[in-house]
Design a protein around this motif. Structure first.
Motif, PDB file in Angstrom:
ATOM      1  N   GLU A 102     -12.784 102.866  33.895  1.00 60.79           N
ATOM      2  CA  GLU A 102     -12.260 102.067  34.606  1.00 60.79           C
ATOM      3  C   GLU A 102     -12.038 100.366  34.352  1.00 60.79           C
ATOM      4  OE1 GLU A 102     -10.165 100.566  38.686  1.00 60.79           O
ATOM      5  OE2 GLU A 102     -10.724 102.594  37.191  1.00 60.79           O
ATOM      6  N   HIS A 103     -13.324 100.518  33.812  1.00 59.85           N
ATOM      7  CA  HIS A 103     -13.639  98.761  33.509  1.00 59.85           C
ATOM      8  C   HIS A 103     -13.070  98.502  32.001  1.00 59.85           C
ATOM      9  CE1 HIS A 103     -16.589  95.664  31.804  1.00 59.85           C
ATOM     10  NE2 HIS A 103     -16.288  95.951  30.826  1.00 59.85           N
ATOM     11  N   ARG A 104     -12.793  98.577  31.361  1.00 58.48           N
ATOM     12  CA  ARG A 104     -11.275  98.330  30.358  1.00 58.48           C
ATOM     13  C   ARG A 104     -10.310  98.239  30.570  1.00 58.48           C
ATOM     14  NH1 ARG A 104     -15.593  97.405  28.264  1.00 58.48           N
ATOM     15  NH2 ARG A 104     -16.062  98.181  26.043  1.00 58.48           N
ATOM     16  N   ARG A 105      -9.738  99.660  31.981  1.00 57.56           N
ATOM     17  CA  ARG A 105      -8.962  99.362  32.623  1.00 57.56           C
ATOM     18  C   ARG A 105      -8.220  97.452  33.313  1.00 57.56           C
ATOM     19  NH1 ARG A 105      -6.454  98.517  38.335  1.00 57.56           N
ATOM     20  NH2 ARG A 105      -8.969 100.180  38.264  1.00 57.56           N
ATOM     21  N   ARG A 106      -9.745  97.308  34.296  1.00 60.28           N
ATOM     22  CA  ARG A 106      -9.985  96.082  35.071  1.00 60.28           C
ATOM     23  C   ARG A 106      -9.473  94.697  33.639  1.00 60.28           C
ATOM     24  NH1 ARG A 106     -14.905  97.581  38.830  1.00 60.28           N
ATOM     25  NH2 ARG A 106     -14.011  98.940  39.682  1.00 60.28           N
ATOM     26  N   GLU A 107     -10.967  94.775  32.940  1.00 58.75           N
ATOM     27  CA  GLU A 107     -10.511  93.854  31.648  1.00 58.75           C
ATOM     28  C   GLU A 107      -8.714  93.504  31.390  1.00 58.75           C
ATOM     29  OE1 GLU A 107     -12.182  95.271  28.155  1.00 58.75           O
ATOM     30  OE2 GLU A 107     -14.268  94.046  29.073  1.00 58.75           O
ATOM     31  N   ALA A 108      -8.088  94.844  30.776  1.00 54.61           N
ATOM     32  CA  ALA A 108      -6.831  94.749  30.600  1.00 54.61           C
ATOM     33  C   ALA A 108      -5.997  93.613  32.065  1.00 54.61           C
ATOM     34  CB  ALA A 108      -6.134  96.190  30.715  1.00 54.61           C
ATOM     35  N   GLU A 109      -6.136  94.302  33.013  1.00 50.48           N
ATOM     36  CA  GLU A 109      -5.338  93.408  34.290  1.00 50.48           C
ATOM     37  C   GLU A 109      -5.730  92.191  33.926  1.00 50.48           C
ATOM     38  OE1 GLU A 109      -7.206  95.870  37.819  1.00 50.48           O
ATOM     39  OE2 GLU A 109      -5.075  97.679  37.900  1.00 50.48           O
ATOM     40  N   LEU A 110      -6.717  92.292  33.949  1.00 55.57           N
ATOM     41  CA  LEU A 110      -7.472  89.624  34.201  1.00 55.57           C
ATOM     42  C   LEU A 110      -6.431  89.106  32.722  1.00 55.57           C
ATOM     43  CD1 LEU A 110      -9.608  88.181  34.504  1.00 55.57           C
ATOM     44  CD2 LEU A 110     -10.974  88.943  33.061  1.00 55.57           C
ATOM     45  N   ARG A 111      -6.764  89.993  32.006  1.00 51.05           N
ATOM     46  CA  ARG A 111      -6.010  89.530  30.735  1.00 51.05           C
ATOM     47  C   ARG A 111      -4.727  89.237  31.299  1.00 51.05           C
ATOM     48  NH1 ARG A 111      -9.211  93.173  27.980  1.00 51.05           N
ATOM     49  NH2 ARG A 111      -7.235  94.070  27.543  1.00 51.05           N
ATOM     50  N   GLU A 112      -4.189  90.774  31.509  1.00 53.09           N
ATOM     51  CA  GLU A 112      -2.400  90.669  31.743  1.00 53.09           C
ATOM     52  C   GLU A 112      -2.011  89.555  33.329  1.00 53.09           C
ATOM     53  OE1 GLU A 112       0.064  93.740  34.338  1.00 53.09           O
ATOM     54  OE2 GLU A 112       0.076  94.184  32.235  1.00 53.09           O
ATOM     55  N   ALA A 113      -3.527  89.101  33.896  1.00 55.21           N
ATOM     56  CA  ALA A 113      -3.749  87.746  35.057  1.00 55.21           C
ATOM     57  C   ALA A 113      -3.540  87.125  34.946  1.00 55.21           C
ATOM     58  CB  ALA A 113      -4.322  88.253  36.434  1.00 55.21           C
ATOM     59  N   THR A 114      -4.174  86.368  33.738  1.00 55.84           N
ATOM     60  CA  THR A 114      -4.055  85.374  32.590  1.00 55.84           C
ATOM     61  C   THR A 114      -2.987  84.933  32.149  1.00 55.84           C
ATOM     62  OG1 THR A 114      -6.862  85.411  32.567  1.00 55.84           O
ATOM     63  CG2 THR A 114      -5.485  83.883  31.591  1.00 55.84           C
ATOM     64  N   ALA A 115      -2.034  85.992  31.390  1.00 60.32           N
ATOM     65  CA  ALA A 115      -1.374  85.371  30.881  1.00 60.32           C
ATOM     66  C   ALA A 115       0.241  85.429  31.546  1.00 60.32           C
ATOM     67  CB  ALA A 115      -0.473  86.719  29.606  1.00 60.32           C
ATOM     68  N   VAL A 116      -0.224  85.745  33.180  1.00 65.69           N
ATOM     69  CA  VAL A 116       0.911  85.381  34.500  1.00 65.69           C
ATOM     70  C   VAL A 116       1.125  84.349  34.215  1.00 65.69           C
ATOM     71  CG1 VAL A 116       1.689  85.947  36.254  1.00 65.69           C
ATOM     72  CG2 VAL A 116       1.628  87.847  35.018  1.00 65.69           C
ATOM     73  N   LEU A 117      -0.331  83.477  35.001  1.00 65.76           N
ATOM     74  CA  LEU A 117      -1.051  82.495  34.768  1.00 65.76           C
ATOM     75  C   LEU A 117      -0.701  81.709  34.479  1.00 65.76           C
ATOM     76  CD1 LEU A 117      -4.185  83.080  37.756  1.00 65.76           C
ATOM     77  CD2 LEU A 117      -1.858  82.295  38.655  1.00 65.76           C
ATOM     78  N   SER A 118      -0.831  81.938  33.191  1.00 62.85           N
ATOM     79  CA  SER A 118      -0.460  80.905  31.965  1.00 62.85           C
ATOM     80  C   SER A 118       1.208  80.313  32.079  1.00 62.85           C
ATOM     81  CB  SER A 118      -1.017  80.865  30.748  1.00 62.85           C
ATOM     82  OG  SER A 118      -0.179  80.463  29.597  1.00 62.85           O
ATOM     83  N   HIS A 119       2.261  81.281  31.833  1.00 61.46           N
ATOM     84  CA  HIS A 119       3.645  81.014  32.064  1.00 61.46           C
ATOM     85  C   HIS A 119       3.614  80.311  33.522  1.00 61.46           C
ATOM     86  CE1 HIS A 119       7.157  82.195  32.284  1.00 61.46           C
ATOM     87  NE2 HIS A 119       7.209  82.741  31.002  1.00 61.46           N
ATOM     88  N   GLU A 120       3.284  80.902  34.163  1.00 60.72           N
ATOM     89  CA  GLU A 120       3.668  80.310  35.724  1.00 60.72           C
ATOM     90  C   GLU A 120       3.033  78.322  35.711  1.00 60.72           C
ATOM     91  OE1 GLU A 120       4.028  81.491  39.408  1.00 60.72           O
ATOM     92  OE2 GLU A 120       3.829  83.338  38.619  1.00 60.72           O
TER      93      GLU A 120
END
Length: 320
Positions: A102-120
């Motif tokens: 679960e901890h690794r899943r949340r880390e992956a979600e955080l990385r993904e959210a950061t990439a999305v925000l960077s793009h936007e």
């Protein structure tokens, strides 16, 4: 006497059984104790594990070696991520295993959210840079005020993105609007790129829709920017619109080559085969995520000699 006893189980043993981590103790390569979490992890009853060789219980040479040498490692086991740590003192050793899936899943979600925000963030920041560069020059007051209004609009958009970052992507701010409103904003923001690619941009009939204006603009910008980037120079880009029951279909058509395996394009960090230059591979992933957020669909198809990047959004009766 090593500790008080209740019902045949010592107090230290009871304490070990309350741990969420799996704990295994050994002496000379033989299991002397494992707690309840370890018994569940390896599927071996505690009473049967004691006195058996380590390998018979953990069934992995990697863990047996870890116990012999000490140290830490992570293992992927049946779709779970396990963090393992071992310590030794003489012939005694202890192995602690923690499920960090679960901890690794949340880390992956955080990385993904950061990439999305960077793009936007990229588009409004580029628009603001263009506005500020334009305002360095003398121009008629009416024109300069137009640039200021555009800059304020993009500043408000940036503020909304910052709010989204602070609260973890709030629900959409949907309202009823004509598609033409989003088309006008997109064409204005992409004016420089359209000129550089010597490309014209045309739009289909207007429709009333229900959507978050900023999210709708983000979808249009991503699709039209892709058409400009991957289509040939000097070719026009057409944005077609059509009613599909209670939904409105919007398609951005370009003259690029046929695309194999189109569905994979909407996955995160994925770019088309032979895509030129550098990119995050997040653009179409963002498009599909936004569109699915309002209940629509996003896809790619081939229409004659052109690629059509399409999406649907809720329509509102009243504008034909």
């Amino acid at each position: 006497m090593t500790g008080a006893v209740r019902g045949g189980t010592s107090m230290p043993d009871l304490w070990m059984d309350t741990l969420a981590q799996a704990v295994l103790l050994t002496e000379g390569g033989v299991v002397t104790r494992l707690n309840a979490a370890a018994a569940r992890l390896w599927g071996v009853p505690q009473e049967r594990a004691e006195g058996r060789p380590v390998l018979e219980v953990v069934r992995r040479h990697t863990l047996e070696t870890l116990l012999e040498r000490g140290g830490e490692l992570e293992l992927e086991v049946s779709g779970r991520t396990l963090r393992c740590a071992a310590t030794r003192e003489g012939t005694a050793a202890a192995l602690i295993v923690e499920d960090v899936t679960e901890h690794r899943r949340r880390e992956a979600e955080l990385r993904e959210a950061t990439a999305v925000l960077s793009h936007e963030f990229r588009t409004p920041v580029a628009a603001l840079r263009g506005v500020l560069e334009a305002l360095e020059y003398d121009m008629p007051r009416e024109l300069s005020q137009n640039f200021v209004r555009q800059g304020l609009q993009e500043t408000e958009r940036l503020a909304r993105l910052v709010e989204d970052l602070a609260v973890g992507f709030r629900p959409t701010r949907a309202r009823t609007l004509p598609l033409a409103e989003a088309f006008t904003r997109a064409e204005r923001l992409l004016g420089t790129e359209l000129g550089a690619r010597q490309a014209s941009l045309t739009f289909g009939p207007d429709h009333l829709v229900r959507a978050d204006p900023d999210k709708l603009l983000q979808v249009l910008l991503n699709l039209i920017e892709n058409a400009l980037k991957y289509g040939p120079v000097g070719k026009g880009i057409e944005v077609q619109t059509a009613e599909r029951g209670t939904w409105i279909e919007v398609c951005v058509l370009d003259h690029g080559p046929s695309i194999p395996d189109t569905d994979s394009l909407f996955q995160a960090h994925t770019r088309g085969a032979g895509a030129p230059g550098q990119g995050s591979g997040m653009g179409l992933y963002i498009v599909r995520s936004i569109v699915q957020g309002w209940g629509g669909q996003a896809w790619v198809e081939r229409r004659g000699e052109r690629n059509a990047f399409c999406f649907t959004l809720p329509g509102v009766a009243g504008l034909g």
